[in-house]
Structures are given as structure tokens and as C-alpha cells.
Design a protein around this motif. Sequence first.
Motif, PDB file in Angstrom:
ATOM      1  N   LEU A 240      39.904  90.259  19.920  1.00 43.45           N
ATOM      2  CA  LEU A 240      40.034  88.825  19.693  1.00 43.45           C
ATOM      3  C   LEU A 240      40.950  88.491  18.517  1.00 43.45           C
ATOM      4  CD1 LEU A 240      36.312  87.750  20.104  1.00 43.45           C
ATOM      5  CD2 LEU A 240      38.174  87.316  21.695  1.00 43.45           C
ATOM      6  N   LYS A 241      41.243  89.452  17.652  1.00 42.34           N
ATOM      7  CA  LYS A 241      41.932  89.162  16.391  1.00 42.34           C
ATOM      8  C   LYS A 241      43.259  88.425  16.568  1.00 42.34           C
ATOM      9  CE  LYS A 241      39.728  92.475  13.436  1.00 42.34           C
ATOM     10  NZ  LYS A 241      39.849  93.598  12.545  1.00 42.34           N
ATOM     11  N   ALA A 242      44.115  88.881  17.450  1.00 38.65           N
ATOM     12  CA  ALA A 242      45.406  88.208  17.639  1.00 38.65           C
ATOM     13  C   ALA A 242      45.204  86.789  18.162  1.00 38.65           C
ATOM     14  CB  ALA A 242      46.289  89.004  18.593  1.00 38.65           C
TER      15      ALA A 242
ATOM     16  N   ALA B  18      32.779  96.683  18.409  1.00 39.32           N
ATOM     17  CA  ALA B  18      33.790  96.394  17.394  1.00 39.32           C
ATOM     18  C   ALA B  18      35.166  96.258  18.046  1.00 39.32           C
ATOM     19  CB  ALA B  18      33.799  97.482  16.331  1.00 39.32           C
ATOM     20  N   LEU B  19      35.439  97.076  19.057  1.00 43.46           N
ATOM     21  CA  LEU B  19      36.709  96.941  19.795  1.00 43.46           C
ATOM     22  C   LEU B  19      36.773  95.599  20.506  1.00 43.46           C
ATOM     23  CD1 LEU B  19      37.347 100.421  21.467  1.00 43.46           C
ATOM     24  CD2 LEU B  19      38.770  99.267  19.780  1.00 43.46           C
TER      25      LEU B  19
ATOM     26  N   ARG C 201      32.096  80.864  17.127  1.00 45.46           N
ATOM     27  CA  ARG C 201      32.469  82.278  17.152  1.00 45.46           C
ATOM     28  C   ARG C 201      31.234  83.156  16.963  1.00 45.46           C
ATOM     29  NH1 ARG C 201      33.550  86.715  14.016  1.00 45.46           N
ATOM     30  NH2 ARG C 201      35.453  87.863  14.514  1.00 45.46           N
ATOM     31  N   TYR C 202      30.418  82.847  15.958  1.00 48.35           N
ATOM     32  CA  TYR C 202      29.226  83.651  15.730  1.00 48.35           C
ATOM     33  C   TYR C 202      28.208  83.481  16.851  1.00 48.35           C
ATOM     34  CZ  TYR C 202      30.873  85.148  11.200  1.00 48.35           C
ATOM     35  OH  TYR C 202      31.599  85.728  10.196  1.00 48.35           O
ATOM     36  N   ARG C 203      28.105  82.289  17.388  1.00 48.41           N
ATOM     37  CA  ARG C 203      27.202  82.062  18.514  1.00 48.41           C
ATOM     38  C   ARG C 203      27.646  82.903  19.708  1.00 48.41           C
ATOM     39  NH1 ARG C 203      27.594  76.503  19.457  1.00 48.41           N
ATOM     40  NH2 ARG C 203      26.744  76.252  17.385  1.00 48.41           N
TER      41      ARG C 203
ATOM     42  N   SER D 152      35.810  88.916  10.855  1.00 48.80           N
ATOM     43  CA  SER D 152      35.573  90.203  11.521  1.00 48.80           C
ATOM     44  C   SER D 152      34.634  91.079  10.695  1.00 48.80           C
ATOM     45  CB  SER D 152      36.890  90.943  11.751  1.00 48.80           C
ATOM     46  OG  SER D 152      37.680  90.240  12.667  1.00 48.80           O
ATOM     47  N   ALA D 153      34.872  91.121   9.390  1.00 48.09           N
ATOM     48  CA  ALA D 153      34.024  91.944   8.524  1.00 48.09           C
ATOM     49  C   ALA D 153      32.585  91.426   8.522  1.00 48.09           C
ATOM     50  CB  ALA D 153      34.577  91.963   7.099  1.00 48.09           C
ATOM     51  N   THR D 154      32.415  90.120   8.413  1.00 44.29           N
ATOM     52  CA  THR D 154      31.054  89.581   8.427  1.00 44.29           C
ATOM     53  C   THR D 154      30.435  89.709   9.810  1.00 44.29           C
ATOM     54  OG1 THR D 154      31.874  87.316   8.766  1.00 44.29           O
ATOM     55  CG2 THR D 154      31.415  87.990   6.498  1.00 44.29           C
TER      56      THR D 154
END
Length: 170
Positions: free
Chosen positions: A120-122, A114-115, A88-90, A158-160
Amino acid sequence: MSEDTRQVILAAAKRLFVRFGKRKTSVDEIARTAGIGKGTVYFHFKGKDDIWDTIVKEEVDKGLRRITEALAQAGSAQEKLRTYIQVRYRVIGEELDLLNIQEGVLDELFPEIALLVGELKAKETEILTKILTEGVRRGEFREVDVELLAMSLVAVLSATGDYWIRKVRL
């Protein structure tokens, strides 16, 4: 040829958005950079916002494919969870070309980025719920409310991720 032209437009627009930002990039500049006429851009897209939205959708889809492919290679639920977080971070770093964004442009694009991450959140919650459910079923994780834990993990990631997007520079 039409799909090739469309991809040339998207590649040119992405380079310009990363370098100059969305506000300072015009359809004229996109057409010039792509080596085509402005009318050709409008043949394929309604305008600059449509181009941006297409880039965002393609980036999200590409990132999810990379995550899904990496998870398919992982064995245990613990390995899948670790793989998910690493990939995910990559994906955020590579797909968004963060290290190539010019100073000042990141501030303009941050709400848009950020949008992108927010979209991706759901899907992330769904992926993590499956991993956690599998882990609980196999006895790798203790019994927990997997949906609540998945949502919590997505919130933390998401926050990080937002912090990482803002702070990572050359």
C-alpha cells in the motif's frame, strides 16, 4: 458459476490461513473446506501461493476502495487527513481479520501481512500527497514539501501499523 466457485475457494482458504497459517494449510484442506474437488481448485488457481496472492490482492483493493469512498465523503483537507488515518487502521483490523487469527499463526503470517501493508505504501503516498497538496493550496496547511511529508507519514503509519498488528489481541 465459475466466479462463484472461485470465491468459495478464496473464502475457504482465507478461513484456513487465518486459523492454521499458510504452512499448515494444504490445497486438499482448502478443497475439502470449500466442498469441491482438489482438481477444481487447480482449475482456478496454480496452487496455494496463487490463492494466497489472490487473497492479498483482493484485500488490498478492498481496503483502498474503502479508504477512497471515505475520503470522497470528507470535505476539508484536514478532515480528509483525519479520515484517511482512521479508516486506514480500521481497514487493517477488519480486512485482515486480526482478532480471529489463532495464537502462533500471527507470527507465521506477520511477514505476509507486513508485505500486504507494504504494497500500500506507494498508493498511500500518492493519496496523502494529494490531500496535503489540496490543504496547502486551500491554505489549510502551511507550505511544506508535500512529497517528503507524505512519505514520512506513510513511514510512521506503517511502523505504528506493524506494532498494532503485533500487539492487538482480544
